[in-house]
Design a protein around this motif. Structure first.
Motif, PDB file in Angstrom:
ATOM      1  N   THR A 189      49.816  16.659  -4.656  1.00 28.48           N
ATOM      2  CA  THR A 189      49.399  15.499  -3.863  1.00 28.48           C
ATOM      3  C   THR A 189      48.865  15.951  -2.509  1.00 28.48           C
ATOM      4  N   TYR A 190      47.797  15.297  -2.072  1.00 31.87           N
ATOM      5  CA  TYR A 190      47.234  15.565  -0.750  1.00 31.87           C
ATOM      6  C   TYR A 190      47.596  14.400   0.169  1.00 31.87           C
ATOM      7  N   GLU A 191      48.315  14.727   1.235  1.00 34.98           N
ATOM      8  CA  GLU A 191      48.755  13.723   2.202  1.00 34.98           C
ATOM      9  C   GLU A 191      47.821  13.761   3.410  1.00 34.98           C
ATOM     10  N   THR A 192      47.230  12.626   3.720  1.00 39.10           N
ATOM     11  CA  THR A 192      46.322  12.529   4.868  1.00 39.10           C
ATOM     12  C   THR A 192      46.839  11.471   5.830  1.00 39.10           C
ATOM     13  N   LYS A 193      46.967  11.840   7.100  1.00 37.26           N
ATOM     14  CA  LYS A 193      47.412  10.907   8.136  1.00 37.26           C
ATOM     15  C   LYS A 193      46.322  10.799   9.202  1.00 37.26           C
ATOM     16  N   GLY A 194      46.072   9.591   9.645  1.00 35.33           N
ATOM     17  CA  GLY A 194      45.056   9.402  10.663  1.00 35.33           C
ATOM     18  C   GLY A 194      45.063   7.986  11.194  1.00 35.33           C
ATOM     19  N   THR A 195      43.929   7.601  11.773  1.00 38.14           N
ATOM     20  CA  THR A 195      43.779   6.285  12.381  1.00 38.14           C
ATOM     21  C   THR A 195      42.604   5.555  11.743  1.00 38.14           C
ATOM     22  N   TRP A 196      42.775   4.281  11.477  1.00 40.64           N
ATOM     23  CA  TRP A 196      41.692   3.442  10.964  1.00 40.64           C
ATOM     24  C   TRP A 196      41.258   2.461  12.054  1.00 40.64           C
ATOM     25  N   ASP A 197      40.052   1.967  11.920  1.00 41.42           N
ATOM     26  CA  ASP A 197      39.618   0.867  12.768  1.00 41.42           C
ATOM     27  C   ASP A 197      38.630   0.009  11.985  1.00 41.42           C
ATOM     28  N   LEU A 198      38.253  -1.120  12.560  1.00 43.06           N
ATOM     29  CA  LEU A 198      37.265  -2.005  11.955  1.00 43.06           C
ATOM     30  C   LEU A 198      35.954  -1.887  12.717  1.00 43.06           C
ATOM     31  N   THR A 199      34.861  -1.692  12.002  1.00 44.36           N
ATOM     32  CA  THR A 199      33.552  -1.672  12.641  1.00 44.36           C
ATOM     33  C   THR A 199      33.275  -3.047  13.240  1.00 44.36           C
ATOM     34  N   ASN A 200      32.641  -3.054  14.402  1.00 46.91           N
ATOM     35  CA  ASN A 200      32.292  -4.306  15.088  1.00 46.91           C
ATOM     36  C   ASN A 200      33.524  -5.158  15.428  1.00 46.91           C
ATOM     37  N   ASP A 201      34.655  -4.502  15.631  1.00 44.42           N
ATOM     38  CA  ASP A 201      35.883  -5.215  15.962  1.00 44.42           C
ATOM     39  C   ASP A 201      36.768  -4.281  16.775  1.00 44.42           C
ATOM     40  N   PHE A 202      37.893  -4.805  17.276  1.00 39.52           N
ATOM     41  CA  PHE A 202      38.791  -3.999  18.098  1.00 39.52           C
ATOM     42  C   PHE A 202      40.098  -3.663  17.379  1.00 39.52           C
ATOM     43  N   MET A 203      40.259  -4.075  16.146  1.00 39.80           N
ATOM     44  CA  MET A 203      41.492  -3.813  15.411  1.00 39.80           C
ATOM     45  C   MET A 203      41.550  -2.356  14.968  1.00 39.80           C
ATOM     46  N   SER A 204      42.760  -1.772  15.049  1.00 42.41           N
ATOM     47  CA  SER A 204      42.954  -0.391  14.610  1.00 42.41           C
ATOM     48  C   SER A 204      44.443  -0.140  14.385  1.00 42.41           C
ATOM     49  N   PRO A 263      47.447   3.150  12.499  1.00 50.87           N
ATOM     50  CA  PRO A 263      47.620   4.379  11.722  1.00 50.87           C
ATOM     51  C   PRO A 263      47.586   4.122  10.220  1.00 50.87           C
ATOM     52  N   PHE A 264      47.263   5.164   9.460  1.00 49.89           N
ATOM     53  CA  PHE A 264      47.334   5.086   7.997  1.00 49.89           C
ATOM     54  C   PHE A 264      47.945   6.370   7.453  1.00 49.89           C
ATOM     55  N   ILE A 265      48.510   6.279   6.260  1.00 49.64           N
ATOM     56  CA  ILE A 265      48.981   7.453   5.522  1.00 49.64           C
ATOM     57  C   ILE A 265      48.481   7.312   4.095  1.00 49.64           C
ATOM     58  N   ASN A 266      47.771   8.334   3.634  1.00 51.48           N
ATOM     59  CA  ASN A 266      47.066   8.274   2.351  1.00 51.48           C
ATOM     60  C   ASN A 266      47.568   9.389   1.442  1.00 51.48           C
ATOM     61  N   TYR A 267      47.958   9.032   0.225  1.00 49.67           N
ATOM     62  CA  TYR A 267      48.398  10.025  -0.757  1.00 49.67           C
ATOM     63  C   TYR A 267      47.442  10.018  -1.936  1.00 49.67           C
ATOM     64  N   ALA A 268      46.759  11.140  -2.136  1.00 53.21           N
ATOM     65  CA  ALA A 268      45.868  11.314  -3.283  1.00 53.21           C
ATOM     66  C   ALA A 268      46.596  12.185  -4.303  1.00 53.21           C
ATOM     67  N   ILE A 269      47.063  11.555  -5.387  1.00 51.56           N
ATOM     68  CA  ILE A 269      47.932  12.218  -6.366  1.00 51.56           C
ATOM     69  C   ILE A 269      47.105  12.652  -7.576  1.00 51.56           C
ATOM     70  N   LYS A 270      47.146  13.948  -7.886  1.00 50.15           N
ATOM     71  CA  LYS A 270      46.385  14.469  -9.026  1.00 50.15           C
ATOM     72  C   LYS A 270      47.124  14.169 -10.328  1.00 50.15           C
ATOM     73  N   ASP A 271      46.548  13.293 -11.133  1.00 48.51           N
ATOM     74  CA  ASP A 271      47.119  12.938 -12.431  1.00 48.51           C
ATOM     75  C   ASP A 271      46.225  13.538 -13.507  1.00 48.51           C
ATOM     76  N   GLU A 272      46.433  14.821 -13.769  1.00 51.34           N
ATOM     77  CA  GLU A 272      45.542  15.559 -14.659  1.00 51.34           C
ATOM     78  C   GLU A 272      45.612  15.065 -16.097  1.00 51.34           C
ATOM     79  N   LYS A 273      46.757  14.600 -16.535  1.00 55.79           N
ATOM     80  CA  LYS A 273      46.893  14.097 -17.913  1.00 55.79           C
ATOM     81  C   LYS A 273      45.967  12.906 -18.168  1.00 55.79           C
ATOM     82  N   ASN A 274      45.748  12.111 -17.120  1.00 56.57           N
ATOM     83  CA  ASN A 274      44.897  10.928 -17.256  1.00 56.57           C
ATOM     84  C   ASN A 274      43.537  11.100 -16.574  1.00 56.57           C
ATOM     85  N   ASN A 275      43.218  12.367 -16.193  1.00 54.53           N
ATOM     86  CA  ASN A 275      41.907  12.704 -15.634  1.00 54.53           C
ATOM     87  C   ASN A 275      41.543  11.802 -14.447  1.00 54.53           C
ATOM     88  N   ARG A 276      42.484  11.630 -13.530  1.00 55.55           N
ATOM     89  CA  ARG A 276      42.242  10.737 -12.404  1.00 55.55           C
ATOM     90  C   ARG A 276      42.977  11.215 -11.156  1.00 55.55           C
TER      91      ARG A 276
END
Length: 326
Positions: free
Chosen positions: A261-276, A278-291
Motif C-alpha cells: 500500500t502507498y500512503e500519501t498525506k497532504g492538503t486539498w483545496d477547492l479551485t475558485n474557493d477558500f475551502m481546504s 488535510p487528506f490521507i490516501n491509501y492506494a492498495i495493490k490488489d494484484e489478484k483482481n488486477n486493480r
C-alpha cells in the motif's frame, strides 16, 4: 495476641492482593485519543531527557496544515506510578537507576494499555535509548490506539452492503457516516461535525495505473485530482477538489491486510474557493483482481484541531478486509 497479629497480617495480604488486581478500562475511559502519560521525575523532564522525549513524541504530525503533536504528553513524577496514573492507556516510564533497561509491556497495570519502560545509569544512556527506540514506541502506541477505535466501531457499523457489492471488501464505518454520492466503482461517505465534516472516498483504478514507481507520488496526485474534478464539487461555480500545489505531499510505503500500500498525506483545496484541509490516501495493490483500490479520508474543519479527526479516518480505512471472489 498471636491470633490478633495473624488476623492483621491476613487482612494486609488480602488488601494488597486487591490493590494489585488489574483493572479493565471501559470504552468510555477518560483517556483521550493519542494521549500519553510520561512518568518521569521533574529533574529529568526539565532537562535533556525531557527535551528528547518531546522532540520524538510531540513532534508535528506529517500532512497537517498547522503543527499538532503526534501525541499529547502529560508528565507526572515517578512517585505517582503506584497511583491513578497507571490507569492511563499509554504510559512511558523513564527512570535514572543502576540498570539500563528498555521494554514494552502490554496491559501491565490495566487493560488495554501500552506501558513503555526506559532506564539508564546516566542521562546519556537514557537519551540514547529514547533515540533508538522512539520509532518502535510510536508504532506500538499508534497500533494500539487504532485497534481500540476499530473495536468500538464494530459495535456500531453502518450497513456495508453497498461497499461490499462494489469493491468486494468490508470496512467498519461508524453509523454517523452516510453515503453522499455513489457510482459504479465510486463511493463518497460523509459525517457532519461541528463547523465541518469528515469524508471517506472509495474507488478503484487499473493495477497498471501505478506501474511507474519513479514518479509514484505525482501519479497518485493525478489520479486523486481526476476523481476530485469529477465528483467533489463546492457550492461556487467551477469549485472542484484538487491537491494543494503549494505543499508537496508525503509518500510512504506500508501494508494493509497483507497488501502493498502507498500512503500519501497532504492538503486539498477547492479551485475558485477558500475551502481546504488535510487528506490521507491509501492506494492498495490488489494484484489478484488486477486493480488499485483507493480509500481516502479528508476533512474540512477550519475551527478545529485535525490530528484526532484524521486519526479516525485512518483507523476506519485500516479496518478494510478483502473478501474472496464468489
Amino acid at each position: 495476641m498471636n491470633k490478633t497479629l495473624f488476623l492483621y497480617l491476613l487482612l494486609g495480604i488480602i488488601l494488597s492482593s486487591c490493590n494489585q488486581k488489574k483493572v479493565t478500562l471501559s470504552d468510555d475511559s477518560s483517556s483521550k485519543i493519542n494521549a500519553v502519560s510520561v512518568i518521569i521525575d521533574d529533574q529529568l523532564w526539565n532537562g535533556e531527557v525531557g527535551d528528547s522525549i518531546r522532540n520524538k513524541f510531540a513532534s508535528p504530525v506529517i500532512g497537517l496544515q498547522e503543527e499538532e503533536p503526534i501525541f499529547t504528553l502529560n508528565q507526572y513524577p515517578v512517585k505517582l506510578l503506584e497511583g491513578f496514573m497507571t490507569n492511563s492507556r499509554n504510559i512511558i516510564v523513564v527512570k535514572k537507576e543502576s540498570k539500563t533497561k528498555f521494554y514494552i509491556k502490554q496491559n501491565e497495570y490495566v487493560t488495554p494499555q501500552i506501558a513503555v519502560h526506559i532506564s539508564g545509569k546516566t542521562v546519556q544512556e537514557i537519551i540514547d535509548s529514547i533515540e533508538v527506540n522512539a520509532p518502535k514506541i510510536i508504532n506500538e502506541i499508534k497500533k494500539s490506539e487504532i485497534s481500540i477505535f476499530q473495536k468500538r466501531t464494530i459495535r456500531q457499523s453502518l450497513e456495508r452492503d453497498k461497499i461490499k457489492s462494489r469493491f468486494n471488501v468490508l470496512i467498519n464505518i461508524p453509523a454517523k457516516y452516510s453515503i453522499v454520492l455513489q457510482g459504479k466503482k465510486f463511493l463518497w461517505l460523509k459525517k457532519e461535525i461541528t463547523s465541518g465534516k469528515l469524508c471517506l472516498l472509495a474507488y478503484q483504478v487499473p493495477l497498471s495505473s501505478l506501474k511507474d514507481t519513479i514518479n509514484l507520488v505525482n501519479r497518485i496526485v493525478k489520479i486523486r485530482d481526476s476523481v476530485g474534478r469529477k465528483y467533489i464539487h463546492g457550492n461556487k461555480p467551477r469549485a472542484k477538489m484538487q491537491t494543494e500545489t503549494a505543499f508537496s505531499p508525503y509518500l510512504s510505503k506500508t501494508t494493509i491486510y497483507g497488501k502493498t500500500t502507498y500512503e500519501t498525506k497532504g492538503t486539498w483545496d477547492l479551485t475558485n474557493d477558500f475551502m481546504s484541509g488535510p487528506f490521507i490516501n491509501y492506494a492498495i495493490k490488489d494484484e489478484k483482481n488486477n486493480r488499485i483500490l483507493v480509500i481516502e479520508g479528508f476533512c474540512y474543519a477550519p475551527s478545529k484541531q485535525k490530528r484526532d479527526l484524521m486519526f479516525e479516518l485512518e483507523a476506519i480505512i485500516k479496518s478494510v478486509q478483502f473478501l474472496k471472489k464468489k
